[in-house]
Design a protein around this motif. Structure first.
Motif, PDB file in Angstrom:
ATOM      1  N   GLU A 226      62.577  24.022  59.893  1.00 30.89           N
ATOM      2  CA  GLU A 226      61.311  24.684  59.568  1.00 30.89           C
ATOM      3  C   GLU A 226      61.476  25.551  58.332  1.00 30.89           C
ATOM      4  OE1 GLU A 226      58.561  26.954  62.482  1.00 30.89           O
ATOM      5  OE2 GLU A 226      59.454  28.495  61.229  1.00 30.89           O
TER       6      GLU A 226
ATOM      7  N   ARG B 161      55.402  38.068  71.705  1.00 30.09           N
ATOM      8  CA  ARG B 161      55.053  36.650  71.622  1.00 30.09           C
ATOM      9  C   ARG B 161      54.322  36.295  70.345  1.00 30.09           C
ATOM     10  NH1 ARG B 161      51.270  36.129  74.999  1.00 30.09           N
ATOM     11  NH2 ARG B 161      51.539  34.044  75.875  1.00 30.09           N
ATOM     12  N   LEU B 162      53.851  37.339  69.629  1.00 29.59           N
ATOM     13  CA  LEU B 162      53.072  37.070  68.420  1.00 29.59           C
ATOM     14  C   LEU B 162      53.979  37.148  67.195  1.00 29.59           C
ATOM     15  CD1 LEU B 162      49.848  39.110  69.225  1.00 29.59           C
ATOM     16  CD2 LEU B 162      50.382  36.714  69.740  1.00 29.59           C
ATOM     17  N   GLU B 163      53.507  36.596  66.079  1.00 28.73           N
ATOM     18  CA  GLU B 163      54.304  36.629  64.852  1.00 28.73           C
ATOM     19  C   GLU B 163      54.542  38.063  64.402  1.00 28.73           C
ATOM     20  OE1 GLU B 163      52.739  33.999  61.819  1.00 28.73           O
ATOM     21  OE2 GLU B 163      52.333  32.477  63.336  1.00 28.73           O
TER      22      GLU B 163
ATOM     23  N   GLU C  30      48.607  34.504  63.796  1.00 26.38           N
ATOM     24  CA  GLU C  30      48.034  33.551  64.751  1.00 26.38           C
ATOM     25  C   GLU C  30      46.527  33.390  64.604  1.00 26.38           C
ATOM     26  OE1 GLU C  30      50.366  35.665  65.622  1.00 26.38           O
ATOM     27  OE2 GLU C  30      51.881  34.630  66.816  1.00 26.38           O
TER      28      GLU C  30
ATOM     29  N   PRO D 208      49.640  38.318  51.286  1.00 25.70           N
ATOM     30  CA  PRO D 208      49.196  37.863  52.609  1.00 25.70           C
ATOM     31  C   PRO D 208      48.899  36.365  52.652  1.00 25.70           C
ATOM     32  CG  PRO D 208      47.959  39.805  51.909  1.00 25.70           C
ATOM     33  CD  PRO D 208      48.794  39.380  50.741  1.00 25.70           C
ATOM     34  N   GLY D 209      49.105  35.805  53.816  1.00 26.08           N
ATOM     35  CA  GLY D 209      48.917  34.361  54.015  1.00 26.08           C
ATOM     36  C   GLY D 209      50.277  33.752  54.206  1.00 26.08           C
ATOM     37  N   ARG D 210      50.330  32.704  55.019  1.00 28.57           N
ATOM     38  CA  ARG D 210      51.637  32.085  55.199  1.00 28.57           C
ATOM     39  C   ARG D 210      51.504  30.588  55.413  1.00 28.57           C
ATOM     40  NH1 ARG D 210      50.078  30.643  59.602  1.00 28.57           N
ATOM     41  NH2 ARG D 210      50.530  31.427  61.675  1.00 28.57           N
ATOM     42  N   VAL D 211      52.546  29.928  54.937  1.00 28.94           N
ATOM     43  CA  VAL D 211      52.576  28.490  55.049  1.00 28.94           C
ATOM     44  C   VAL D 211      53.879  28.154  55.754  1.00 28.94           C
ATOM     45  CG1 VAL D 211      52.707  26.342  53.779  1.00 28.94           C
ATOM     46  CG2 VAL D 211      51.216  28.152  52.964  1.00 28.94           C
ATOM     47  N   ALA D 212      53.793  27.412  56.850  1.00 25.61           N
ATOM     48  CA  ALA D 212      54.989  27.019  57.584  1.00 25.61           C
ATOM     49  C   ALA D 212      54.962  25.508  57.754  1.00 25.61           C
ATOM     50  CB  ALA D 212      55.019  27.694  58.952  1.00 25.61           C
TER      51      ALA D 212
ATOM     52  N   THR E  88      42.968  33.948  55.757  1.00 25.32           N
ATOM     53  CA  THR E  88      42.816  34.683  54.498  1.00 25.32           C
ATOM     54  C   THR E  88      41.351  34.594  54.075  1.00 25.32           C
ATOM     55  OG1 THR E  88      43.476  32.705  53.264  1.00 25.32           O
ATOM     56  CG2 THR E  88      45.184  34.326  53.711  1.00 25.32           C
TER      57      THR E  88
ATOM     58  N   ASP F  38      48.353  24.412  61.749  1.00 21.21           N
ATOM     59  CA  ASP F  38      48.864  24.699  60.406  1.00 21.21           C
ATOM     60  C   ASP F  38      50.379  24.848  60.337  1.00 21.21           C
ATOM     61  OD1 ASP F  38      48.979  27.132  61.724  1.00 21.21           O
ATOM     62  OD2 ASP F  38      48.530  28.289  59.913  1.00 21.21           O
TER      63      ASP F  38
ATOM     64  N   LEU G 186      47.020  34.032  49.841  1.00 21.12           N
ATOM     65  CA  LEU G 186      47.551  32.674  49.711  1.00 21.12           C
ATOM     66  C   LEU G 186      46.618  31.634  50.335  1.00 21.12           C
ATOM     67  CD1 LEU G 186      50.093  31.094  48.831  1.00 21.12           C
ATOM     68  CD2 LEU G 186      50.991  31.491  51.135  1.00 21.12           C
TER      69      LEU G 186
ATOM     70  N   THR H   6      44.810  29.889  54.302  1.00 18.09           N
ATOM     71  CA  THR H   6      45.900  29.897  55.288  1.00 18.09           C
ATOM     72  C   THR H   6      45.590  30.949  56.349  1.00 18.09           C
ATOM     73  OG1 THR H   6      47.196  31.615  54.167  1.00 18.09           O
ATOM     74  CG2 THR H   6      47.626  29.331  53.525  1.00 18.09           C
ATOM     75  N   TYR H   7      46.287  30.841  57.435  1.00 20.92           N
ATOM     76  CA  TYR H   7      46.277  31.914  58.422  1.00 20.92           C
ATOM     77  C   TYR H   7      47.311  32.951  58.002  1.00 20.92           C
ATOM     78  CZ  TYR H   7      43.256  29.727  61.891  1.00 20.92           C
ATOM     79  OH  TYR H   7      42.175  29.204  62.557  1.00 20.92           O
ATOM     80  N   THR H   8      46.973  34.248  58.176  1.00 22.26           N
ATOM     81  CA  THR H   8      47.971  35.284  57.889  1.00 22.26           C
ATOM     82  C   THR H   8      48.866  35.509  59.103  1.00 22.26           C
ATOM     83  OG1 THR H   8      46.463  37.013  58.601  1.00 22.26           O
ATOM     84  CG2 THR H   8      46.463  36.481  56.268  1.00 22.26           C
TER      85      THR H   8
END
Ligand code: FES
Ligand SMILES: [Fe+2]
Lengths: 447, 168
Positions: A328, A95-97, B48, A191-195, B52, B157, B59, B44-46
């Motif tokens: 998305e 269920r997690l990324e 859930e 690291p880090g993500r933008v959606a 960061t 986000d 990022l 940002t979140y890496t």
């Protein structure tokens, strides 16, 4: 309008120099359903980077079209891909990324699977009074039809009837290499993500990367910013290319088999690229010609769900279709493993400045996509006219630049930057027609 | 001698003015709340649950070292050439739960806030609420309390609209 055969929607008459696309391909929910069935579910899709799941038992979740998928690394380091859906009642198992787990336990009734997909526990099985037919059934996670990787990029297909990945990628391998060879020790996703989502069809983003024509209007506000940056004002930590000089270079595009495509431009100020700092080292590994290609601005499309783009820094951008009018987007920013903090910071600032949903380009792209999506409601406008720039000088096969690096495109265009060729939109639409027709005819996607 | 209560009140007033200037599109006054050497950071979140931690190596949604990055955004808003800002979304910021992060000092006050920004996008005729929390370092410069550092966390986000500084 009642559904027409796929060929109707793409008015493609090369002998007459005509290439037009019907607005319904972006707008019709019925066509969207067929795209999911006949395109996304019957071909290779980009899934992730191997480096996102480096350790034993790491996993990452994603989607192929609407299908939830999980990619795992087992205890021996082998990658696997599954439908992320429990065999019991269908809940997503992961269920997690992303994460790390020796066992994936479904939270609904507790069935458990290992990273090879094998069902290792059906809760209270001994007392369940299951019939023999149940015991005879397989309870493992359903594997993808195909899973394979190239240079650390992992691709999967729901259908097993696809060409081998390397054949399917073809000349896109060149563009992937240009990304992955930029670091002496390889490249990593930062690291880090933008959606974010936009109110437009998935093909809008796919085409936008092949559309240098929109840049000075849709991103007109950036002209003012670029002017300031030249004078040393504003966010100088994010050097950007001078947009005046940018109009003085050469541009080109290629059409490849299987819907892949790429546009490139030369760069007037290569010293603004983070890659430039290490270009001498890069030349020793890949040679001067490939190093020069790394400095060109490039945007290659892996049809149907990935852009391998390097406008200012190398990124991988995936589009996930949600519905005919909602998509998305996610981007991974790549950087050389072991890069200095200062270069890494510049790379990040350049990406955030331009590509983030709060940057100088993306907010305007996704706004004009939404404008298009509204405009597609105009029933009086059938075939759109945004696919013809540069066709007057199109060459069959490879041009000089392509031959120099051993590429074999189906067609090539090049010209002055302001020609702003739209050739890059053709390959995806031709493949769109091919796959939609094969599906409708009940044929395999690949013969 | 200024009391802790007075220092916190002075800091809180800056947060309220920041929100008001954004909502009333008083961009010059908004920018003037930040010193030239400010830090403006939206991590940002890496995944859930993890944010960061280092804008140099990870990022961010936005990261400006210096006020120039904020001035750039105002130039963009005023350019009349940014589709995402024509027409400008209308916003109302609600800032609440303001508490000190450390005992206030005569020239430095550290505060945290919870915030919500209700944004109406006239072009799409839709609303969205951006929300999160923020951490401030306020600094007294020439008799004025300014925002020397701001870290804004956007909790929702997966972003469904184009964003800008006025959405945060
Ligand atoms: S749905 Fe997974 S155990 Fe029941
Ligand atoms: Fe764009």
């Amino acid at each position: 309008m009642a559904l027409q055969p796929a060929r109707f929607y793409v008015d493609d008459r090369p002998e007459e120099g005509v290439f037009r696309v019907h607005r319904d391909v972006y707008h019709s929910p019925e066509l969207f359903e067929l795209e999911m069935k006949y395109i996304f579910e019957r071909t290779w899709n980009f899934l992730t980077l191997e480096s996102q799941i480096p350790k034993a038992n790491d996993y990452i979740t994603t989607f192929i079209g609407r299908t939830p998928v999980v990619v795992t690394r087992d205890a021996k380091g082998q990658l696997h891909g599954f439908l992320n859906a429990c065999r019991h009642k269908g809940a997503t198992v992961c269920r997690l990324e992303k994460g790390n787990a020796k066992f994936h336990v479904c939270l609904y009734h507790g069935w458990a699977y290992d990273p090879t997909g094998k069902n290792v526990s059906i809760k209270q099985r001994e007392v369940a009074d299951y019939p023999a037919a149940f015991d005879a059934d397989n309870h493992d996670l359903i594997p993808l039809g195909k899973l394979d990787s190239y240079r650390g990029l992992v691709f999967g297909s729901l259908s097993p009837d696809v060409p081998p990945l390397l054949d399917h990628l073809g000349d896109l391998k060149f563009f992937i290499d240009l990304h992955m060879d930029q670091g002496p020790n390889g490249m990593e996703a930062i690291p880090g993500r933008v959606a974010y989502t936009y109110r437009g069809n998935w093909k809008m983003q796919l085409e936008n990367g092949q559309d240098p024509y929109h840049v000075d209007t849709a991103h007109g506000s950036f002209m003012a910013i670029s002017e300031r940056r030249r004078k040393g004002q504003g966010n100088v930590a994010a050097p950007q290319l001078d947009w005046q000089k940018r109009n003085e270079v050469q541009i080109g595009a290629y059409e490849f088999p299987y819907g892949h495509t790429s546009v490139w431009h030369d760069v007037a100020e290569p010293e603004r690229r983070p890659t430039f700092a290490t270009i001498e080292e890069i030349k020793t590994r890949v040679g001067a010609v490939h190093a020069e290609w790394m400095l060109k601005q490039r945007n290659a499309v892996f049809f149907p769900n990935l852009q391998i783009a390097d406008q200012i820094v190398p990124i991988l951008r995936t589009f996930r279709p949600i519905s005919a009018g909602v998509t998305e987007l996610r981007s991974m920013v790549l950087g050389p493993i072991g890069e200095s903090d200062d270069l890494r910071a510049t790379r990040l600032r350049q990406f955030e400045d331009f590509v983030n949903p709060g940057g100088y380009a993306t907010p305007d792209d996704i706004t004009v996509f939404a404008d298009c999506q509204v405009g597609f409601g105009a029933t009086g406008v059938d075939f759109l006219q945004g696919y013809s720039r540069g066709l007057g000088v199109m060459e069959q096969g490879a041009n000089e630049e392509a031959r120099e690096v051993g590429l074999h495109p189906l067609t090539s265009v090049k010209g002055h930057r302001t020609q702003n060729t739209e050739l890059g939109t053709h390959a995806p639409f031709r493949e769109w027609v091919r796959l939609m027709e094969a599906g409708a005819a009940g044929k395999k996607a690949y013969e | 001698m200024t009391t802790a209560v007075e220092l916190i009140a002075a800091g809180t007033a800056v947060l309220s003015r920041e929100a008001m200037y954004l909502d009333e599109r008083r961009w010059d006054e908004w920018v003037a709340l930040f010193p030239t050497d400010c830090e403006f950071w939206v991590p940002t979140y890496t995944s859930e649950g993890t944010l960061t931690k280092n804008p140099k190596t990870e990022l961010s949604l936005m990261y400006f070292r210096g006020r120039g990055g904020l001035e750039d955004r105002v130039v963009r808003i005023r350019s009349g050439r940014a589709p995402a800002a024509i027409p400008l979304p209308r916003t109302t910021h609600i800032v609440s739960n303001i508490l000190p992060l450390a005992p206030p000092e005569p020239t430095i006050v550290r505060l945290r806030s919870s915030w919500a920004c209700h944004a109406y996008f006239p072009l799409m005729n839709e609303n969205h609420t951006f929300f999160g929390r923020a951490e401030y370092e306020l600094s007294l410069r020439d008799g004025q309390w300014l925002i020397a550092k701001k870290k804004t966390i956007l909790e929702n986000d997966r972003i469904p609209f184009p964003i800008d500084v006025y959405c945060l």
